[in-house]
Design a protein around this motif. Structure first.
Motif, mmCIF file in Angstrom:
data_model
loop_
_atom_site.group_PDB
_atom_site.id
_atom_site.type_symbol
_atom_site.label_atom_id
_atom_site.label_comp_id
_atom_site.label_asym_id
_atom_site.label_seq_id
_atom_site.Cartn_x
_atom_site.Cartn_y
_atom_site.Cartn_z
ATOM 1 N N ASN A 91 0.817 -1.364 -0.015
ATOM 2 C CA ASN A 91 0.097 -0.025 0.122
ATOM 3 C C ASN A 91 0.777 1.204 -0.011
ATOM 4 O O ASN A 91 0.612 2.161 -0.641
ATOM 5 N N THR A 92 1.896 1.203 0.721
ATOM 6 C CA THR A 92 2.793 2.188 1.007
ATOM 7 C C THR A 92 3.506 2.629 -0.600
ATOM 8 O O THR A 92 3.597 3.583 -0.924
ATOM 9 N N SER A 93 3.840 1.595 -1.027
ATOM 10 C CA SER A 93 4.644 1.505 -2.481
ATOM 11 C C SER A 93 3.724 2.113 -3.352
ATOM 12 O O SER A 93 4.158 2.829 -4.322
ATOM 13 N N PHE A 94 2.430 1.591 -3.389
ATOM 14 C CA PHE A 94 1.412 2.293 -4.331
ATOM 15 C C PHE A 94 1.136 3.468 -4.180
ATOM 16 O O PHE A 94 1.137 4.350 -5.232
ATOM 17 N N GLN A 95 1.127 3.839 -2.894
ATOM 18 C CA GLN A 95 0.723 5.361 -2.737
ATOM 19 C C GLN A 95 1.883 6.441 -3.184
ATOM 20 O O GLN A 95 1.754 7.401 -3.628
ATOM 21 N N ALA A 96 3.173 5.629 -2.866
ATOM 22 C CA ALA A 96 4.310 6.671 -3.519
ATOM 23 C C ALA A 96 4.548 6.530 -4.988
ATOM 24 O O ALA A 96 4.847 7.666 -5.442
ATOM 25 N N GLU A 97 4.008 5.559 -5.594
ATOM 26 C CA GLU A 97 4.013 5.583 -7.166
ATOM 27 C C GLU A 97 3.029 6.447 -7.408
ATOM 28 O O GLU A 97 3.181 7.301 -8.552
ATOM 29 N N GLN A 98 1.917 6.639 -6.792
ATOM 30 C CA GLN A 98 0.810 7.510 -7.291
ATOM 31 C C GLN A 98 1.359 8.911 -7.099
ATOM 32 O O GLN A 98 0.981 9.840 -7.955
ATOM 33 N N ALA A 99 1.989 9.193 -5.809
ATOM 34 C CA ALA A 99 2.566 10.475 -5.798
ATOM 35 C C ALA A 99 3.478 10.800 -6.629
ATOM 36 O O ALA A 99 3.615 11.982 -7.006
ATOM 37 N N LYS A 100 4.368 10.019 -7.081
ATOM 38 C CA LYS A 100 5.458 10.130 -8.115
ATOM 39 C C LYS A 100 4.866 10.580 -9.275
ATOM 40 O O LYS A 100 5.193 11.694 -10.107
ATOM 41 N N GLY A 101 3.833 10.031 -9.878
ATOM 42 C CA GLY A 101 3.120 10.180 -11.016
ATOM 43 C C GLY A 101 2.431 11.512 -11.210
ATOM 44 O O GLY A 101 2.565 12.227 -12.123
ATOM 45 N N GLN A 102 1.828 11.860 -9.819
ATOM 46 C CA GLN A 102 1.335 13.225 -9.730
ATOM 47 C C GLN A 102 2.274 14.318 -10.065
ATOM 48 O O GLN A 102 1.985 15.444 -10.639
ATOM 49 N N ALA A 103 3.394 13.911 -9.413
ATOM 50 C CA ALA A 103 4.414 14.988 -9.272
ATOM 51 C C ALA A 103 5.047 15.329 -10.653
ATOM 52 O O ALA A 103 5.339 16.406 -11.005
ATOM 53 N N GLU A 104 5.086 13.950 -11.467
ATOM 54 C CA GLU A 104 5.499 14.291 -12.937
ATOM 55 C C GLU A 104 4.673 14.885 -13.743
ATOM 56 O O GLU A 104 5.133 15.822 -14.397
ATOM 57 N N GLU A 105 3.341 14.742 -13.444
ATOM 58 C CA GLU A 105 2.389 15.330 -14.311
ATOM 59 C C GLU A 105 2.439 16.981 -14.003
ATOM 60 O O GLU A 105 2.494 17.683 -14.842
ATOM 61 N N LYS A 106 2.501 17.250 -12.848
ATOM 62 C CA LYS A 106 2.361 18.510 -12.579
ATOM 63 C C LYS A 106 3.701 19.239 -13.035
ATOM 64 O O LYS A 106 3.615 20.436 -13.488
ATOM 65 N N THR A 107 4.826 18.549 -12.990
ATOM 66 C CA THR A 107 6.120 19.220 -13.429
ATOM 67 C C THR A 107 5.831 19.414 -14.909
ATOM 68 O O THR A 107 6.406 20.342 -15.638
ATOM 69 N N SER A 108 5.327 18.399 -15.667
ATOM 70 C CA SER A 108 4.877 18.579 -17.075
ATOM 71 C C SER A 108 4.254 19.631 -17.242
ATOM 72 O O SER A 108 4.284 20.624 -18.262
ATOM 73 N N GLN A 109 3.033 19.811 -16.526
ATOM 74 C CA GLN A 109 2.229 21.069 -16.883
ATOM 75 C C GLN A 109 2.836 22.427 -16.694
ATOM 76 O O GLN A 109 2.816 23.264 -17.158
ATOM 77 N N LEU A 110 3.731 22.322 -15.602
ATOM 78 C CA LEU A 110 4.644 23.631 -15.240
ATOM 79 C C LEU A 110 5.398 23.903 -16.454
ATOM 80 O O LEU A 110 5.754 25.047 -16.867
ATOM 81 N N MET A 111 6.225 22.948 -16.946
ATOM 82 C CA MET A 111 7.217 22.989 -17.956
ATOM 83 C C MET A 111 6.373 23.542 -19.258
ATOM 84 O O MET A 111 6.907 24.517 -20.148
ATOM 85 N N ASP A 112 5.245 23.203 -19.562
ATOM 86 C CA ASP A 112 4.621 23.333 -20.755
ATOM 87 C C ASP A 112 3.987 24.838 -20.486
ATOM 88 O O ASP A 112 3.981 25.780 -21.606
ATOM 89 N N LYS A 113 3.704 25.179 -19.335
ATOM 90 C CA LYS A 113 3.493 26.781 -18.965
ATOM 91 C C LYS A 113 4.386 27.621 -19.222
ATOM 92 O O LYS A 113 4.375 28.646 -19.784
ATOM 93 N N ALA A 114 5.628 27.311 -18.638
ATOM 94 C CA ALA A 114 6.834 28.008 -18.907
ATOM 95 C C ALA A 114 7.189 28.363 -20.166
ATOM 96 O O ALA A 114 7.596 29.288 -20.761
#
Length: 66
Positions: A6-29
């Motif tokens: 469960n902890t590993s799954f949550q970590a992977e979800q958080a990683k995926g969300q962080a990567e998506e947010k980073t991608s969105q910020l890079m697109d905006k920049a």
């Protein structure tokens, strides 16, 4: 699912969300930088046209414009 999985799954979800947010910020920049570039080019063209107009006006005044 045990606690470790469960902890590993949550970590992977958080990683995926962080990567998506980073991608969105890079697109905006990238969009912001492109907009700034276009604005600078437009301003440069306007300044060039004004300078050319001023030069032509001076030439007309001095009778140098043919």
């Amino acid at each position: 699912m045990n606690q470790s999985q469960n902890t590993s799954f949550q970590a992977e979800q958080a990683k995926g969300q962080a990567e998506e947010k980073t991608s969105q910020l890079m697109d905006k920049a990238r969009d912001t930088a492109q907009s700034a570039k276009e604005s600078c080019q437009e301003t440069g063209q306007q300044m060039q046209a004004k300078a050319q107009g001023a030069a032509d006006s001076i030439k007309d005044t001095l009778g140098m414009n043919k």
